[in-house]
Design a protein around this motif. Structure first.
Motif, PDB file in Angstrom:
ATOM      1  N   GLU A 172     -36.046  52.714 -14.653  1.00 29.49           N
ATOM      2  CA  GLU A 172     -36.143  51.440 -13.929  1.00 29.49           C
ATOM      3  C   GLU A 172     -35.108  50.278 -14.799  1.00 29.49           C
ATOM      4  O   GLU A 172     -35.176  50.653 -15.839  1.00 29.49           O
ATOM      5  CB  GLU A 172     -37.486  50.592 -13.547  1.00 29.49           C
ATOM      6  CG  GLU A 172     -38.260  50.366 -15.103  1.00 29.49           C
ATOM      7  CD  GLU A 172     -39.680  50.022 -14.651  1.00 29.49           C
ATOM      8  OE1 GLU A 172     -40.173  49.188 -15.596  1.00 29.49           O
ATOM      9  OE2 GLU A 172     -40.509  50.700 -13.919  1.00 29.49           O
ATOM     10  N   PRO A 173     -34.692  48.966 -14.165  1.00 30.51           N
ATOM     11  CA  PRO A 173     -33.762  48.236 -14.730  1.00 30.51           C
ATOM     12  C   PRO A 173     -34.597  47.529 -16.093  1.00 30.51           C
ATOM     13  O   PRO A 173     -35.642  47.343 -15.917  1.00 30.51           O
ATOM     14  CB  PRO A 173     -33.543  47.173 -13.821  1.00 30.51           C
ATOM     15  CG  PRO A 173     -33.888  47.623 -12.321  1.00 30.51           C
ATOM     16  CD  PRO A 173     -35.440  48.492 -12.503  1.00 30.51           C
ATOM     17  N   ALA A 174     -33.762  47.233 -17.098  1.00 28.87           N
ATOM     18  CA  ALA A 174     -34.175  46.726 -18.196  1.00 28.87           C
ATOM     19  C   ALA A 174     -34.143  45.184 -17.955  1.00 28.87           C
ATOM     20  O   ALA A 174     -34.878  44.545 -18.956  1.00 28.87           O
ATOM     21  CB  ALA A 174     -33.324  47.216 -19.419  1.00 28.87           C
ATOM     22  N   LEU A 175     -33.503  44.713 -17.100  1.00 27.26           N
ATOM     23  CA  LEU A 175     -33.130  43.170 -16.993  1.00 27.26           C
ATOM     24  C   LEU A 175     -32.743  42.948 -15.389  1.00 27.26           C
ATOM     25  O   LEU A 175     -32.214  43.762 -14.806  1.00 27.26           O
ATOM     26  CB  LEU A 175     -31.983  42.983 -17.864  1.00 27.26           C
ATOM     27  CG  LEU A 175     -31.548  41.299 -17.766  1.00 27.26           C
ATOM     28  CD1 LEU A 175     -32.672  40.651 -18.309  1.00 27.26           C
ATOM     29  CD2 LEU A 175     -30.279  41.217 -18.534  1.00 27.26           C
ATOM     30  N   VAL A 176     -33.666  42.253 -14.888  1.00 23.85           N
ATOM     31  CA  VAL A 176     -33.235  41.531 -13.584  1.00 23.85           C
ATOM     32  C   VAL A 176     -33.215  40.156 -13.509  1.00 23.85           C
ATOM     33  O   VAL A 176     -34.227  39.345 -14.328  1.00 23.85           O
ATOM     34  CB  VAL A 176     -34.085  42.099 -12.708  1.00 23.85           C
ATOM     35  CG1 VAL A 176     -34.001  41.516 -11.375  1.00 23.85           C
ATOM     36  CG2 VAL A 176     -34.195  43.507 -12.487  1.00 23.85           C
ATOM     37  N   ASP A 187     -32.961  32.960  -0.918  1.00 24.36           N
ATOM     38  CA  ASP A 187     -31.691  33.075  -0.396  1.00 24.36           C
ATOM     39  C   ASP A 187     -30.412  33.511  -1.409  1.00 24.36           C
ATOM     40  O   ASP A 187     -29.613  33.973  -0.756  1.00 24.36           O
ATOM     41  CB  ASP A 187     -31.280  32.075   0.409  1.00 24.36           C
ATOM     42  CG  ASP A 187     -32.212  31.483   1.582  1.00 24.36           C
ATOM     43  OD1 ASP A 187     -32.762  32.559   1.845  1.00 24.36           O
ATOM     44  OD2 ASP A 187     -32.485  30.539   1.990  1.00 24.36           O
ATOM     45  N   GLY A 188     -30.853  33.581  -2.542  1.00 22.81           N
ATOM     46  CA  GLY A 188     -29.706  33.883  -3.457  1.00 22.81           C
ATOM     47  C   GLY A 188     -29.533  35.379  -3.785  1.00 22.81           C
ATOM     48  O   GLY A 188     -29.979  36.174  -3.193  1.00 22.81           O
ATOM     49  N   TRP A 189     -28.962  35.535  -4.881  1.00 24.68           N
ATOM     50  CA  TRP A 189     -28.444  36.929  -5.549  1.00 24.68           C
ATOM     51  C   TRP A 189     -29.154  37.123  -6.848  1.00 24.68           C
ATOM     52  O   TRP A 189     -29.319  36.330  -7.471  1.00 24.68           O
ATOM     53  CB  TRP A 189     -27.003  37.192  -5.586  1.00 24.68           C
ATOM     54  CG  TRP A 189     -26.649  37.029  -4.174  1.00 24.68           C
ATOM     55  CD1 TRP A 189     -26.017  35.903  -3.329  1.00 24.68           C
ATOM     56  CD2 TRP A 189     -26.614  38.360  -3.025  1.00 24.68           C
ATOM     57  NE1 TRP A 189     -25.643  36.166  -2.209  1.00 24.68           N
ATOM     58  CE2 TRP A 189     -25.881  37.488  -1.959  1.00 24.68           C
ATOM     59  CE3 TRP A 189     -26.592  39.391  -3.263  1.00 24.68           C
ATOM     60  CZ2 TRP A 189     -25.487  38.437  -0.907  1.00 24.68           C
ATOM     61  CZ3 TRP A 189     -26.453  40.378  -2.200  1.00 24.68           C
ATOM     62  CH2 TRP A 189     -25.487  39.893  -0.889  1.00 24.68           C
ATOM     63  N   ALA A 190     -29.371  38.428  -7.200  1.00 25.77           N
ATOM     64  CA  ALA A 190     -29.877  38.726  -8.582  1.00 25.77           C
ATOM     65  C   ALA A 190     -28.889  39.778  -8.840  1.00 25.77           C
ATOM     66  O   ALA A 190     -28.124  40.644  -8.158  1.00 25.77           O
ATOM     67  CB  ALA A 190     -31.294  39.194  -8.385  1.00 25.77           C
ATOM     68  N   VAL A 191     -28.936  40.122 -10.638  1.00 21.96           N
ATOM     69  CA  VAL A 191     -28.217  41.326 -10.956  1.00 21.96           C
ATOM     70  C   VAL A 191     -29.414  42.062 -11.739  1.00 21.96           C
ATOM     71  O   VAL A 191     -30.102  41.680 -12.476  1.00 21.96           O
ATOM     72  CB  VAL A 191     -27.043  40.936 -11.854  1.00 21.96           C
ATOM     73  CG1 VAL A 191     -27.481  40.087 -13.114  1.00 21.96           C
ATOM     74  CG2 VAL A 191     -26.321  42.032 -12.394  1.00 21.96           C
ATOM     75  N   GLU A 192     -29.440  43.485 -11.735  1.00 18.96           N
ATOM     76  CA  GLU A 192     -30.109  44.270 -12.508  1.00 18.96           C
ATOM     77  C   GLU A 192     -29.338  45.056 -13.203  1.00 18.96           C
ATOM     78  O   GLU A 192     -28.303  45.606 -12.875  1.00 18.96           O
ATOM     79  CB  GLU A 192     -31.264  45.109 -11.423  1.00 18.96           C
ATOM     80  CG  GLU A 192     -30.259  46.264 -10.557  1.00 18.96           C
ATOM     81  CD  GLU A 192     -31.198  47.099  -9.582  1.00 18.96           C
ATOM     82  OE1 GLU A 192     -32.562  46.445  -9.538  1.00 18.96           O
ATOM     83  OE2 GLU A 192     -30.706  48.055  -9.076  1.00 18.96           O
TER      84      GLU A 192
END
Length: 166
Positions: free
Chosen positions: A50-54, A37-42
């Motif tokens: 594509e993202p280097a970090l998620v 249910d949370g959030w992530a940052v990419e």
């Protein structure tokens, strides 16, 4: 200027919004975490597919919405994502470039290197030998990218007068 160019240019203009920060090199985007249910940052480097970090992102005070991005967080994310890319590049370099030093030809130290060039259609590799003392090249041959460089295979190549290994 065409619309496509305008779109590309606008994708790299600096921007500072609560869930989207962008500078000349990076974009940070807060997204819904698919796994809970949370959030992530990419973090995506401009030009990369594509993202280097998620990673996980902090919830806001209301425990429902994400904490807004800010300058210090963005700087930390850029530093972390750049480090991830740097480590990946180092690992790839180490995988594609091997080297061993052997003593051969009457005590002479010779550094043998294998450099692999990955290519989906036509991968290749070069085996080379250098005098360890003055770094002069002694030999260089094309080999299969599957060639296994070990102290034994290097010594065998040297003993065979640098003939192309089979």
């Amino acid at each position: 200027m065409t619309e496509a160019t305008d779109s590309t240019d606008s994708d790299t203009l600096p921007l500072q919004e609560p869930r989207l920060w962008r500078d000349n090199h990076w974009t940070a985007r807060v997204i819904k975490n698919e796994e809970d249910d949370g959030w992530a940052v990419e973090m995506t480097r401009h030009g990369d597919p594509e993202p280097a970090l998620v990673g996980p992102w902090t919830m806001g005070r209301d425990k429902k919405n994400p904490k807004p991005l800010d300058g210090p967080a963005f700087s930390t994310l850029v530093k972390t994502a750049a480090e991830v890319i740097r480590r990946h590049e180092q690992q790839l370099h180490a995988t594609l470039n091997k080297s061993v030093t052997v003593t051969a030809q009457g005590g002479r130290r010779i550094r043998v290197s294998l450099a692999i060039v990955p290519d989906e259609d036509n991968p290749s590799a070069t085996l080379s030998a250098h005098d360890d003392e003055d770094d002069s090249e002694l030999a260089s041959v094309n080999v299969s990218p599957a060639f296994k460089l070990t102290s034994g295979s290097a010594a065998g190549w040297i003993e065979a007068d640098f003939a192309r290994p089979r």
